[in-house]
Design a protein around this motif. Structure first.
Motif, mmCIF file in Angstrom:
data_model
loop_
_atom_site.group_PDB
_atom_site.id
_atom_site.type_symbol
_atom_site.label_atom_id
_atom_site.label_comp_id
_atom_site.label_asym_id
_atom_site.label_seq_id
_atom_site.Cartn_x
_atom_site.Cartn_y
_atom_site.Cartn_z
ATOM 1 N N VAL A 1 -6.701 3.712 2.849
ATOM 2 C CA VAL A 1 -6.240 4.865 2.048
ATOM 3 C C VAL A 1 -4.936 5.416 2.595
ATOM 4 O O VAL A 1 -3.956 5.556 1.866
ATOM 5 C CB VAL A 1 -7.331 5.972 1.995
ATOM 6 N N PHE A 2 -4.898 5.703 3.915
ATOM 7 C CA PHE A 2 -3.690 6.384 4.408
ATOM 8 C C PHE A 2 -2.490 5.450 4.551
ATOM 9 O O PHE A 2 -1.374 5.903 4.754
ATOM 10 C CB PHE A 2 -3.953 7.248 5.654
ATOM 11 N N ASP A 3 -2.730 4.151 4.458
ATOM 12 C CA ASP A 3 -1.604 3.220 4.450
ATOM 13 C C ASP A 3 -1.003 3.074 3.052
ATOM 14 O O ASP A 3 0.089 2.543 2.892
ATOM 15 C CB ASP A 3 -2.060 1.829 4.934
ATOM 16 N N SER A 4 -1.743 3.548 2.052
ATOM 17 C CA SER A 4 -1.310 3.357 0.666
ATOM 18 C C SER A 4 -0.222 4.362 0.257
ATOM 19 O O SER A 4 -0.195 5.494 0.734
ATOM 20 C CB SER A 4 -2.541 3.497 -0.242
ATOM 21 N N GLN A 5 0.657 3.904 -0.626
ATOM 22 C CA GLN A 5 1.728 4.780 -1.125
ATOM 23 C C GLN A 5 1.150 5.869 -2.029
ATOM 24 O O GLN A 5 1.661 6.981 -2.082
ATOM 25 C CB GLN A 5 2.744 3.959 -1.899
ATOM 26 N N ASN A 6 0.082 5.506 -2.734
ATOM 27 C CA ASN A 6 -0.567 6.473 -3.627
ATOM 28 C C ASN A 6 -1.100 7.678 -2.855
ATOM 29 O O ASN A 6 -1.165 8.781 -3.369
ATOM 30 C CB ASN A 6 -1.741 5.814 -4.368
#
Lengths: 108, 205
Positions: free
Chosen positions: B58-63
């Motif tokens: 999750v925290f690696d995602s751009q979203n």
């Protein structure tokens, strides 16, 4: 004589009920609003009163407002058409956070 | 959005959203910021770093960066909710309880029921905007929820107790007692015979 006795009893009971009622934190829309504003002001300094008993909290982020409401005893209940309903169990007062313009009202 | 439309939308999307995804959604920020949240309640022995690690996707995602503020709002609405706390405590207790392997299926079903109760509680309190955030982060959130569900499954499986087979008494002991009884009776009979012979002999003399 009998009637007089009854009357004094009724007066005494009425007085007792009245005293009890004043002890309970009865909140009408006006006094409730003032109390909430004062309590919220302690948590979020930069808020102001708008017409029609609306509190402007737009200087803060939504999560900051929610945290402040929680600190003064308001728990999130449910969404209500663009508003978030918060309820205080102790005082039985509901407040509504309008997400669009970040204001707080007492009316759903 | 009208109520009917929302119900229809829910019925279409529920197939893609697992019940645990709702839990991941509301606990995202707490876990990533290393605060004690609901998932930490389920795994009390795990450190906050380990729980944060589960949310890497999750925290690696751009979203995530785009939706961070909305996620903070969702998280603050649901954190420290008394009703949710009780539900999560029940889930933790049930998950950590040992159970006989024969009752594995019903035990797993009970856990699933609590998870579904929690997800319904959350789902009913999400706004249309929250649903959009969930849709945007769905693949990342589903990935995390799968990891957590697997961890729960593994822990639950390890707590199953295999029932021991009833120990049969060795047959020899039974035979031995029978022999012993016979011997005792024999001895008694011998004594009796001796007595009878003696008394008869005495009488004759």
């Amino acid at each position: 004589m009998k009637n007089k006795n009854y009357q004094s009893i009724i007066e005494e009971v009425t007085l007792r009920v009245f005293k009890k009622l004043t002890e309970i934190n009865l909140v009408d829309e006006g006094t409730g609003f003032d109390t909430i504003f004062t309590e919220l002001k302690k948590q979020l300094n930069d808020i102001s009163i708008m017409p029609d008993n609306v509190i402007d909290v737009s200087k803060y982020k939504e999560h900051e407002i929610i945290e402040a409401l929680k600190r003064i005893g308001y728990i999130y209940r449910k969404p209500m058409g663009g508003k978030l309903h918060f309820f205080n169990k102790k005082t039985s007062i509901s407040v509504y956070l309008v997400q669009k313009n970040l204001t707080i009202t007492l009316l759903p | 959005m009208s109520k009917n439309k929302k119900v229809l939308k829910e019925s279409i999307t529920t197939s893609a959203i697992s019940p645990f995804s709702y839990i991941v959604l509301i606990d995202c920020i707490s876990a990533i910021d290393k605060n004690r949240g609901y998932i930490q309640m389920i795994f009390p022995n795990e450190s906050l770093d380990v729980i944060r690690g589960m949310f890497r996707k999750v925290f690696d995602s751009q979203n995530y960066a785009k939706s961070k503020e909305s996620l903070q709002s969702i998280s603050s609405r649901f954190s420290n909710n008394p009703a949710l706390k009780v539900l999560f405590q029940s889930l933790r207790k049930l998950k950590s309880a040992s159970y006989p392997m024969a009752e594995k299926e019903s035990h797993e079903k009970d856990i699933q029921t609590i998870i579904e109760k929690i997800s319904t509680f959350i789902k009913r309190r999400l706004t249309d905007e929250d649903d959009k955030i969930l849709e945007n982060l769905l693949s990342e959130i589903n990935h995390v929820s799968e990891r957590i569900s697997k961890k729960i499954d593994d822990e639950v499986l390890s707590l199953g107790i295999k029932e021991e087979e009833p120990i049969e008494e060795p047959k020899d002991t039974k035979q031995k007692t029978e022999v012993k009884v016979n011997e005792r009776i024999k001895n008694k009979l011998r004594k009796k015979i001796k007595e009878i012979i003696r008394t008869h002999l005495i009488k004759r003399h």
